[in-house]
Design a protein around this motif. Structure first.
Motif, PDB file in Angstrom:
ATOM      1  N   THR A 251       0.841  -1.193   0.000  1.00 39.31           N
ATOM      2  CA  THR A 251       0.000   0.000   0.000  1.00 39.31           C
ATOM      3  C   THR A 251       0.879   1.245   0.000  1.00 39.31           C
ATOM      4  OG1 THR A 251      -1.731  -1.192   1.168  1.00 39.31           O
ATOM      5  CG2 THR A 251      -1.900   1.185   1.162  1.00 39.31           C
ATOM      6  N   GLU A 256      -3.127   3.897  -1.244  1.00 38.26           N
ATOM      7  CA  GLU A 256      -3.833   4.254  -0.009  1.00 38.26           C
ATOM      8  C   GLU A 256      -4.938   5.278  -0.282  1.00 38.26           C
ATOM      9  OE1 GLU A 256      -4.218   3.609   3.112  1.00 38.26           O
ATOM     10  OE2 GLU A 256      -5.018   5.518   3.838  1.00 38.26           O
ATOM     11  N   ASN A 259      -7.825   3.454  -2.058  1.00 40.29           N
ATOM     12  CA  ASN A 259      -8.566   2.554  -1.169  1.00 40.29           C
ATOM     13  C   ASN A 259      -9.380   3.328  -0.142  1.00 40.29           C
ATOM     14  OD1 ASN A 259      -7.799   0.199  -2.388  1.00 40.29           O
ATOM     15  ND2 ASN A 259      -6.052  -0.158  -1.019  1.00 40.29           N
ATOM     16  N   GLU A 260      -8.782   4.389   0.380  1.00 46.88           N
ATOM     17  CA  GLU A 260      -9.489   5.206   1.374  1.00 46.88           C
ATOM     18  C   GLU A 260     -10.796   5.742   0.771  1.00 46.88           C
ATOM     19  OE1 GLU A 260      -9.714   5.652   4.963  1.00 46.88           O
ATOM     20  OE2 GLU A 260      -7.580   5.419   4.527  1.00 46.88           O
ATOM     21  N   TYR A 264     -13.152   2.450   1.627  1.00 42.75           N
ATOM     22  CA  TYR A 264     -13.674   2.875   2.926  1.00 42.75           C
ATOM     23  C   TYR A 264     -14.546   4.126   2.831  1.00 42.75           C
ATOM     24  CZ  TYR A 264      -9.884  -0.273   4.098  1.00 42.75           C
ATOM     25  OH  TYR A 264      -9.057  -1.353   4.148  1.00 42.75           O
ATOM     26  N   ASP A 266     -13.959   7.184   2.778  1.00 43.74           N
ATOM     27  CA  ASP A 266     -13.594   8.347   3.577  1.00 43.74           C
ATOM     28  C   ASP A 266     -12.970   9.388   2.645  1.00 43.74           C
ATOM     29  OD1 ASP A 266     -12.741  10.219   5.389  1.00 43.74           O
ATOM     30  OD2 ASP A 266     -12.045   8.742   6.862  1.00 43.74           O
ATOM     31  N   LYS A 269     -10.467  12.051   4.293  1.00 44.36           N
ATOM     32  CA  LYS A 269      -9.131  11.532   4.600  1.00 44.36           C
ATOM     33  C   LYS A 269      -8.341  11.289   3.309  1.00 44.36           C
ATOM     34  CE  LYS A 269      -6.708   8.057   7.273  1.00 44.36           C
ATOM     35  NZ  LYS A 269      -6.796   6.716   7.879  1.00 44.36           N
ATOM     36  N   ALA A 270      -9.006  10.708   2.308  1.00 44.02           N
ATOM     37  CA  ALA A 270      -8.333  10.471   1.026  1.00 44.02           C
ATOM     38  C   ALA A 270      -7.832  11.790   0.444  1.00 44.02           C
ATOM     39  CB  ALA A 270      -9.286   9.778   0.054  1.00 44.02           C
ATOM     40  N   GLU A 273      -4.747  13.068   2.396  1.00 44.39           N
ATOM     41  CA  GLU A 273      -3.549  12.314   2.009  1.00 44.39           C
ATOM     42  C   GLU A 273      -3.071  12.721   0.626  1.00 44.39           C
ATOM     43  OE1 GLU A 273      -4.546   8.222   4.506  1.00 44.39           O
ATOM     44  OE2 GLU A 273      -5.145   8.410   2.422  1.00 44.39           O
TER      45      GLU A 273
END
Lengths: 297, 276
Positions: A251, A256, A259-260, A264, A266, A269-270, A273
């Protein structure tokens, strides 16, 4: 008489650029703005209209930056980046030096050497997935035949090995870029430099070190930056084979972020990042900006 | 003389050995696709073709929707490349012939597209297309592929225009051609090698695209080849011969186009303007 002509020219100049601008504005610049806004909206979802009602807050930035998980993810990204960057560079440099010699059929060899560049990342990594298969993979067969490993290994399912296994197709797809750019740099070196060095009795090692190396330095740095950015953002090669796993072993930050958002959901948050990753790229680009704008266009 | 010959043969041997290693993945994919499963699924697989078996090709074509996926890839790639090239031809000309703020903006866009992780930008793009009810549409994928192409190909085209002397257009203007006439009759024919290079580069980019295709279309009927091929990996028991046959079918047009058009491509790539 002169003035309207200048205006006409300006209209033409911008008119020609306009369609390309609109595409980039709608599908590059606007999405960046949306991402930036979403990074300040905890609880953001895939619905834009609902996101507009959310309040701005820096809390997710704080959470992400203070969570060590993000830094191990970046660490993984750098392992992947540098693990593929330098082997690609030296493979590219080696092949460029060979192709810079004059011999019959050079064009055919060049085409074949840089062929992996054209292979889709998804196909490249599936090729390596098959070659690294735990039971029937040719890697295991060959390595065991020559005695380099004792037992068959699950190259893509072992957390210790999988990073190496996704780096291999990255090198394979990445080195032709160095071959092409360094070959062009080598071919622009004036031959009389080498002739003068020969008169002075330089051997090939000294010729490489004192003539070739400084002459290709700039092209090398530029190519390293461009390839580094490409690896840092790399998605296809990793995602199509491991989706970031097993566990989180592959990852990288690019995986990441995805996937976030899409596993998920989110979005905030993604986005945070992503903005941090983008800022890192921007710093690198800023440092090498003079070089990139001189040659990079 | 013999010394030189020896060195020459040494060079060829080295190059051939290198090619064997570097092109082995492609060879092994091909070999796996034409060897019967019972031989290839073995801990002692044959390194050279001993028994030709095309069942993997027949199976993957008949039992999987790969022709549909291939058709989708072709449709999207060709339309996106065509539109992308037209836009880049116009934009590149402006970048080359006029000094405007457009140069700065376009330069910034190129840098931005180099820095932006696609896996980040796909999130707002997904929101936009889902808001516009355009998920699973060809239009969405075509638009994103065009966007992928433009920043690079506009600058590549600028480089080709720069190499054409302005005097040619001025002469055409004196002869009574307006801007459009000079552009289509004088400039464009001279940039044909450039157009070839940019086209093949854009086609490869579209052909290889995976991220947007995977995210913006979940309906199997709208998948492109890369997405379809990757979907085989998640299956319970992976049929390797079929995947390899599919992979070979997919890269054949790419490899053929690349081999023939590579000389055009290398010039554009070497200017450092491109990283695919």
């Amino acid at each position: 008489m002169n003035k309207p002509k200048v205006n006409q020219k300006t209209i033409l100049a911008y008119g020609l650029l306009l369609p390309a601008f609109i595409m980039c504005a709608v599908f590059i610049v606007y999405p960046v703005i949306v991402t930036l806004l979403n990074s300040f909206r905890p609880g953001a979802t895939m619905s834009m209209s609902r996101n507009r009602e959310l309040e701005f807050s820096l809390s997710v930035y704080k959470d992400v930056i203070t969570d060590p998980v993000i830094w191990t993810t970046f660490g993984r990204s750098f392992v992947y980046l540098f693990g593929s960057l330098f082997p690609s560079y030296f493979l590219g440099l080696g092949t460029a030096l060979l192709l810079n010699k004059s011999f019959g059929g050079r064009r055919v060899f060049r085409t074949l050497v840089i062929l992996p560049w054209a292979i889709p990342g998804v196909v490249a990594s599936i090729m390596f997935l098959w070659m690294g298969d735990a039971t029937y993979g040719i890697f295991n067969y060959l390595l065991k035949s020559v005695g380099l490993i004792d037992a068959y290994k699950a190259w893509f399912f072992d957390e210790e090995l999988v990073m190496f296994s996704v780096i291999l197709p990255t090198i394979w797809k990445g080195y032709p870029f160095f071959t092409i750019t360094l070959l062009a740099a080598l071919q622009s070196i004036p031959l009389d430099l080498y002739e003068a060095a020969e008169v002075d009795g330089c051997n090939s090692v000294r010729k490489f070190w004192h003539i070739t190396r400084p002459e290709i330095l700039e092209a090398s740095v530029l190519a390293l930056i461009l390839n580094g950015l490409w690896s840092f953002k790399q998605f296809d090669i990793i995602y199509s084979t491991t989706k970031g796993g097993p566990g989180v072993a592959t990852t990288t930050i690019a995986i990441e972020i995805y996937n976030e958002a899409f596993r998920y959901f989110d979005i905030c948050k993604a986005s945070v990042e992503g903005i941090i990753a983008l800022a890192m790229c921007a710093i690198v680009v800023r440092i090498f900006y003079p070089l990139m704008t001189r040659e990079g266009k | 003389m013999t010394h030189r010959k020896l060195r020459r043969s040494g060079l060829y041997l080295l190059l051939i050995a290198l090619l064997v290693v570097l092109l082995f993945p492609i060879y092994w994919t091909f070999q796996s696709s034409i060897t019967p499963s019972r031989l290839i699924l073995s801990t002692n697989p044959p390194l050279l073709p001993i028994e030709l078996d095309m069942t993997a090709y027949a199976d993957v074509i008949l039992r999987r929707p790969i022709l549909l996926w291939l058709g989708n890839t072709m449709l999207i790639s060709i339309v996106a490349t065509f539109v992308g090239i037209v836009l880049s031809l116009l934009a590149g000309y402006s970048l080359s012939r006029f000094r405007t703020a457009g140069n700065k903006i376009m330069g910034f866009l190129l840098l931005l597209s180099r820095m932006l992780p696609a896996s980040l930008i796909v999130i707002p793009v997904y929101m936009m297309f889902s808001g516009a009810k355009m998920i699973n549409s060809y239009t969405a994928l075509i638009l994103m592929n065009i966007t992928n192409i433009i920043p690079f190909s506009a600058w590549m085209m600028k480089g080709y225009y720069d190499s054409i002397p302005r005097e040619l257009e001025e002469a055409a203007n004196i002869d009574g051609c307006n801007w459009y006439g000079a552009f289509t009759k004088v400039v464009l024919p001279l940039t044909l090698p450039g157009i070839a290079a940019v086209s093949i580069y854009s086609l490869i980019l579209c052909w290889n695209e995976f991220l947007y295709a995977r995210t913006l279309a979940y309906d199997q009927a709208r998948w492109v080849f890369t997405v379809g091929l990757a979907s085989f990996i998640g299956e319970h028991s992976i049929n390797w011969s079929q995947i390899m046959a599919g992979g070979i079918l997919f890269i054949i047009p790419l490899v053929i186009a690349f081999v023939f058009l590579e000389p055009f491509l290398v010039g554009g790539l070497a200017s450092g303007s491109v990283k695919g």
